[in-house]
Design an enzyme around this catalytic site. Structure first.
Site, PDB file in Angstrom:
ATOM      1  N   ASN A  72     -26.887  49.178  76.223  1.00  0.00           N
ATOM      2  CA  ASN A  72     -26.997  49.715  77.583  1.00  0.00           C
ATOM      3  C   ASN A  72     -25.696  50.348  78.085  1.00  0.00           C
ATOM      4  OD1 ASN A  72     -29.357  47.139  78.631  1.00  0.00           O
ATOM      5  ND2 ASN A  72     -29.775  49.253  78.022  1.00  0.00           N
ATOM      6  N   ASP A 126     -38.057  45.027  81.345  1.00  0.00           N
ATOM      7  CA  ASP A 126     -37.949  46.476  81.150  1.00  0.00           C
ATOM      8  C   ASP A 126     -38.861  47.231  82.130  1.00  0.00           C
ATOM      9  OD1 ASP A 126     -36.986  48.771  79.998  1.00  0.00           O
ATOM     10  OD2 ASP A 126     -38.339  48.707  78.265  1.00  0.00           O
TER      11      ASP A 126
HETATM   12  C1  IPE Z   1     -33.944  46.410  76.668  1.00  0.00           C
HETATM   13  O1  IPE Z   1     -34.397  47.465  77.428  1.00  0.00           O
HETATM   14  C2  IPE Z   1     -32.714  45.820  77.283  1.00  0.00           C
HETATM   15  C3  IPE Z   1     -32.908  45.083  78.529  1.00  0.00           C
HETATM   16  C4  IPE Z   1     -34.045  44.868  79.126  1.00  0.00           C
HETATM   17  C5  IPE Z   1     -31.720  44.551  79.112  1.00  0.00           C
HETATM   18  P1  IPE Z   1     -33.972  48.975  77.104  1.00  0.00           P
HETATM   19  O2  IPE Z   1     -34.662  49.824  78.099  1.00  0.00           O
HETATM   20  O3  IPE Z   1     -32.500  49.071  77.032  1.00  0.00           O
HETATM   21  O4  IPE Z   1     -34.556  49.166  75.636  1.00  0.00           O
HETATM   22  P2  IPE Z   1     -35.035  50.478  74.872  1.00  0.00           P
HETATM   23  O5  IPE Z   1     -33.916  51.479  74.963  1.00  0.00           O
HETATM   24  O6  IPE Z   1     -36.269  50.959  75.564  1.00  0.00           O
HETATM   25  O7  IPE Z   1     -35.330  50.024  73.488  1.00  0.00           O
HETATM   26  C1  IPE Z   2     -34.610  47.534  82.314  1.00  0.00           C
HETATM   27  O1  IPE Z   2     -35.154  48.654  82.914  1.00  0.00           O
HETATM   28  C2  IPE Z   2     -33.229  47.211  82.825  1.00  0.00           C
HETATM   29  C3  IPE Z   2     -32.151  47.385  81.841  1.00  0.00           C
HETATM   30  C4  IPE Z   2     -32.299  47.744  80.612  1.00  0.00           C
HETATM   31  C5  IPE Z   2     -30.804  47.116  82.311  1.00  0.00           C
HETATM   32  P1  IPE Z   2     -34.784  50.122  82.446  1.00  0.00           P
HETATM   33  O2  IPE Z   2     -33.628  50.593  83.243  1.00  0.00           O
HETATM   34  O3  IPE Z   2     -34.622  50.178  80.978  1.00  0.00           O
HETATM   35  O4  IPE Z   2     -36.082  50.906  82.884  1.00  0.00           O
HETATM   36  P2  IPE Z   2     -36.838  52.047  82.056  1.00  0.00           P
HETATM   37  O5  IPE Z   2     -37.148  51.486  80.706  1.00  0.00           O
HETATM   38  O6  IPE Z   2     -35.915  53.215  81.978  1.00  0.00           O
HETATM   39  O7  IPE Z   2     -38.064  52.320  82.853  1.00  0.00           O
HETATM   40 MG    MG Z   3     -35.908  50.448  79.447  1.00  0.00          MG
END
Ligand code: IPE
Ligand code: IPE
Ligand code: MG
Length: 240
Positions: free
Chosen positions: A66, A18
């Site tokens: 997602n 993340d």
């Molecule tokens: C969790 O991250 C999913 C992945 C890393 C694929 P998210 O960014 O989607 O999770 P939330 O929304 O912060 O809980």
């Molecule tokens: C994790 O990074 C990747 C996925 C969930 C696909 P994010 O895209 O959630 O990055 P933040 O949390 O917005 O910084």
């Molecule tokens: Mg995220």
């Protein structure tokens, strides 16, 4: 090669990767640039896990939630995933990486499904490490899916309901056959599991690091492993 020797059992490591978006935002770059950078950390971390003789690395790459993101971000994510497998498939074949997938990939773009199926097929006999990528994966969905499969098997006379226990249940999860998750690391500072491996994390150690995934270098991984080595895993029992 990674210059570190693990001195605690660690067969299965799982990552919630993340912070890609925030990494990019901090640099005034588009969010998708963070996802691209993330791919470089994936291969480095995977190689390191292999060198450390970890048997399975599970990486949460796309959750069932997602899909709620803008379509152009989703499209780019799958494009990068395709590029990733095309770039490294030869290395996986040569170095013993077996590609495995958790989640319902039928909703993914056709080209991504094909790339993944090809990678699975070409690496199916590899035994050094399992690269278990979680795509369109949700822990609750996985448990409901398992329940439906169990009902089917009971109806078909393939399973006696009296045989069903917490061990047997595991056979119906995507992770069937894989060892227990010993350690789960989430990057980016969030302290939640966001629908990841709900059944499998029952007795895993958790590490939540503030580092954004695109900054999660092998050095940071080793720091986490050192922390893991200090943990006292009791599994409900007591120490003498
Ligand atoms: C969790 O991250 C999913 C992945 C890393 C694929 P998210 O960014 O989607 O999770 P939330 O929304 O912060 O809980
Ligand atoms: C994790 O990074 C990747 C996925 C969930 C696909 P994010 O895209 O959630 O990055 P933040 O949390 O917005 O910084
Ligand atoms: Mg995220």
């Amino acid at each position: 090669m990674v210059d570190y020797k693990l001195n605690k059992k660690l067969e299965h490591i799982a990552f919630i990767m993340d912070g890609n978006g925030r990494w990019a935002k901090k640099r005034l770059l588009p969010r998708t640039r963070g996802h691209k950078e993330a791919c470089s950390r994936i291969i480095e971390v995977l190689r390191a896990c292999k060198d450390l003789n970890i048997k399975v690395a599970s990486l949460y790459a796309f959750s069932t939630e997602n899909w709620n993101r803008p379509q152009d971000e989703i499209d780019k994510l799958f494009e990068y995933l395709d590029d990733f497998f095309n770039d490294y498939i030869q290395e996986f074949i040569e170095t013993g990486v077996r590609v495995s997938v958790m989640g319902d990939i039928t909703r993914l773009p056709k080209h991504t499904q094909e790339t993944i199926e090809k990678a699975k097929k070409l690496t199916e006999n590899n035994t050094k490490i399992v690269f278990n990528i979680c795509l369109n994966y949700g822990g609750r969905q996985e448990i409901v899916r398992a329940t439906k499969l169990i009902v089917e098997d009971i109806k078909a006379g393939k399973l006696d309901e009296n045989e069903l226990d917490t061990e047997k249940f595991k056979d119906y999860l995507y992770s069937s056959g894989l060892p227990e998750v010993d350690l789960m690391i989430r990057t980016s500072g969030e302290s939640r599991i966001s629908n990841f491996l709900l059944y499998q994390l029952a007795y895993s150690e958790f590490i939540f690091t503030p580092t954004y995934w695109p900054d999660f270098t092998v050095e940071k991984l080793i720091e986490c492993l050192k922390e893991y080595e200090t943990r006292d895993r009791r599994f409900g029992a007591i120490k003498e």
